[in-house]
Each structure stands twice: as C-alpha cells, then as structure tokens.
Design a protein around this motif. Structure first.
Motif, short mmCIF file in Angstrom:
data_model
loop_
_atom_site.label_atom_id
_atom_site.label_comp_id
_atom_site.label_asym_id
_atom_site.label_seq_id
_atom_site.Cartn_x
_atom_site.Cartn_y
_atom_site.Cartn_z
N TRP A 18 -4.49 -5.77 0.07
CA TRP A 18 -5.04 -4.62 0.78
C TRP A 18 -4.68 -5.06 2.28
N THR A 20 -2.39 -6.49 3.61
CA THR A 20 -0.95 -6.43 4.12
C THR A 20 -0.64 -5.05 4.30
N THR A 21 -1.51 -3.97 4.01
CA THR A 21 -0.91 -2.80 4.24
C THR A 21 -1.14 -2.28 5.80
N MET A 25 2.36 -1.02 7.69
CA MET A 25 2.21 0.58 7.97
C MET A 25 2.54 0.41 9.59
N ARG A 41 5.03 6.77 0.96
CA ARG A 41 4.15 5.74 0.05
C ARG A 41 3.60 6.25 -1.21
N TYR A 75 -6.19 9.01 5.47
CA TYR A 75 -4.79 8.45 5.69
C TYR A 75 -4.17 8.75 6.90
N ASN A 220 9.28 -2.16 2.92
CA ASN A 220 8.09 -2.17 3.30
C ASN A 220 7.48 -1.09 2.32
N TRP A 223 6.57 -2.00 -1.22
CA TRP A 223 5.68 -2.75 -1.29
C TRP A 223 4.24 -2.11 -1.26
N LEU A 224 4.26 -0.88 -0.22
CA LEU A 224 3.10 -0.11 -0.35
C LEU A 224 3.06 0.89 -1.36
N CYS A 228 0.82 -2.18 -3.37
CA CYS A 228 -0.53 -1.99 -2.89
C CYS A 228 -1.09 -0.69 -3.20
N THR A 229 -0.52 0.45 -3.89
CA THR A 229 -1.34 1.60 -4.44
C THR A 229 -1.29 1.61 -5.87
#
Length: 304
Positions: A18, A20-21, A25, A41, A75, A220, A223-224, A228-229
C-alpha cells in the motif's frame, strides 16, 4: 511458523505494498489527470475481479456500488491532492482517516473516549510538525484532508455494509467496478474532447498523447491495478482472518511510513528530522485511535 504469525506477516506485506501507491501515483500525476489515473488503475483491477461480481448476489452488488460511489470521491480527492503536494504529506494526511472514523461517531452521538482525545492531540501535533518541515499548508493538503474525512465516512458506511455481505470479495469487486465506471463517466463528460475545438487535429493529438503516455508508464499502472488493488485484496482478506483487530490496526497505521520510505527511493522525496517527528506523532495518533476497538478495523478489503 504458526498461522497467526503468517497472518501478521501477510498484513505487513499488505501495508508495505500500500505504501508504494503514493509515489507510484505521484509519478503519474505529471502525465495524467486524476480521472485517468483512477480509471486505468481500477479498469485493470475490475477485469481481474470480474468473476467475483458475476457470481455475486444482487444485495452485495448494490451495496458495493453504493460504497463505490463514495470510494470514487475519496480517490478523486486523494489524487488531486497528490498532484499539488508531496506524496509524503499526502500519505500522512490521508492516513488520518482512521482518526476521523471515531470522531464521526462522536458527532453522531457516541460518547467521547479518552483514547480519541489523545489520538486527536497527537494527530494535530503531528500535522503541525509535518507542515513546519515541508512549508505552509497548501490547497493540495486541504484536498488530502478532505480525502481523509471522506474516507472516514466511507469506512463507517463499510462497517455496516460488510456485516450484511454474503461475500466480501463480491462487495469489493462491485466497489472497484463502480469506481472505474465513475472515473470513465467523469472523463467522458469533462476531459475527453468530443469535437475539434481549435484545430482539426486537436482530437487526434489528445489520444496520441494518452496512448503514448500509457505506453511509457504501463508498468506503474500494472503495479497499481494488478498488485496494489486486485492481488493484495486476497492477501489482506487471508491475513485479517488470522490476526486480531488491534494487530491489523497497528499494521495499517504504518502505511504512511512505508509511503515515505518508497517516496525517497522512487521519486527522491525526503523528510527532515521535524518531518519524521510529525510522522511519528501521526502514526501514534492512528494507533491510539484504533487500539482496543470493539471489532476488526472496518477498512477491511478497502483498496489504498
């Protein structure tokens, strides 16, 4: 290694990922609007979580959609704020959502607990130290604080909806798809050019820029969206099943600290000694606000 220890390690990994988000972003805000970042994302994550939505009950899907509307606001405010302040400040300020959750309860008629007063004092002192370190309060910081308040309302609403859920993964998938749809609607209404405005090639130039930028920054977004999600939600669900509410709360409180570390290595953002003092005070406030809570943190399966 016991299942309990594995659960703690799983939540530690969740918190690190988390973290890293924020720099990920922040890096994207140079090239994309908040709506594009949120849309791409969550479009990626929606595709991966779609099977849970297809097999879900109507009640879970409706509840998830309602939560998703509020989550989109969170968000949008977070990424807009991120574009106007550092990822460090954004991470620590938005992390205050866990302090706002019990504060909202106080405004709704619940009694004031001593731990909430202490958490609020620590948080205010932490914000003061953080701003003393990084310059005056900015509009980006205000948006980040608005995100924290919105996230507080979202978490309280989620606490109720998750108790009604047949499947938490369906509820989460519905939220993610709703966020994606909201971002797409915003893009169509406010950002995507529908007709040539000044020059005949304006429309093509816009899509050429978006296409080129997506190709350059696909890692990026991958990854997100993927890690990450979508992927981290399953790990979070498993980890929380094998840990206590207090242990999970403490783990989650260190997310802004992880964001600060990754902000340094990812985009060369730094904190001075005063900044780290503010960060420590904020994290302390977050932990105190959640310590000895009645149940597991309501932010379960809420993507960061």
């Amino acid at each position: 290694m016991t299942q309990h220890l594995r659960g703690i390690l799983a939540l530690l990994l969740v918190t690190i990922v988390w973290g890293t988000t924020f720099p990920a972003m922040k890096d994207l805000t140079v090239h994309f609007s908040a709506a594009w970042i949120v849309f791409v994302r969550f479009a990626i994550a929606s595709v991966l979580l779609l099977p849970f939505l297809v097999r879900g009950t109507r009640r879970d899907i409706v509840n998830g959609a309602v939560l998703g509307l509020l989550l989109y606001l969170c968000y949008a405010l977070q990424v807009e704020g991120l574009a106007l302040t550092s990822s460090n400040r954004n991470a620590f300020i938005t992390g205050l959502n866990c302090v706002f959750v019990p504060l909202i309860g106080v405004f709704l008629g619940r009694g004031v607990e001593k731990r909430i007063v202490l958490a609020l004092v620590l948080s205010v002192l932490g914000l003061a130290a953080l701003c003393w370190d990084g310059g005056r309060w900015t509009f980006g910081d205000t948006l980040s604080l608005a995100c924290a308040v919105s996230y507080g309302f979202y978490i309280r609403m989620m606490a109720t909806r998750t108790q009604q859920a047949t499947s938490l993964m369906t509820l989460t998938a519905a939220q993610i798809v709703t966020v994606c749809v909201c971002a797409a609607v915003w893009l169509l209404l406010h950002e995507v050019p529908r007709t040539p405005v000044d020059l005949p090639n304006d429309y093509n130039d816009y899509w050429e820029y978006i296409g080129r930028s997506l190709a350059q920054h696909w890692l990026n977004f991958a990854w997100l969206g993927v890690i990450c999600t979508a992927a981290i939600i399953s790990l979070q669900s498993w980890g929380q099943r094998h840990t206590t509410a207090n242990e999970a709360a403490v783990m989650y409180a260190f997310e802004p600290g992880a964001a600060a570390v990754f902000g340094y290595f990812w985009i060369n953002e730094t904190l001075t000694a005063r900044g780290w003092l503010g960060a420590a005070l904020l994290i302390s406030g977050m932990i105190v606000s959640q310590w000895n809570t009645e149940s597991r943190p309501a932010a379960s399966l809420a993507p960061e």
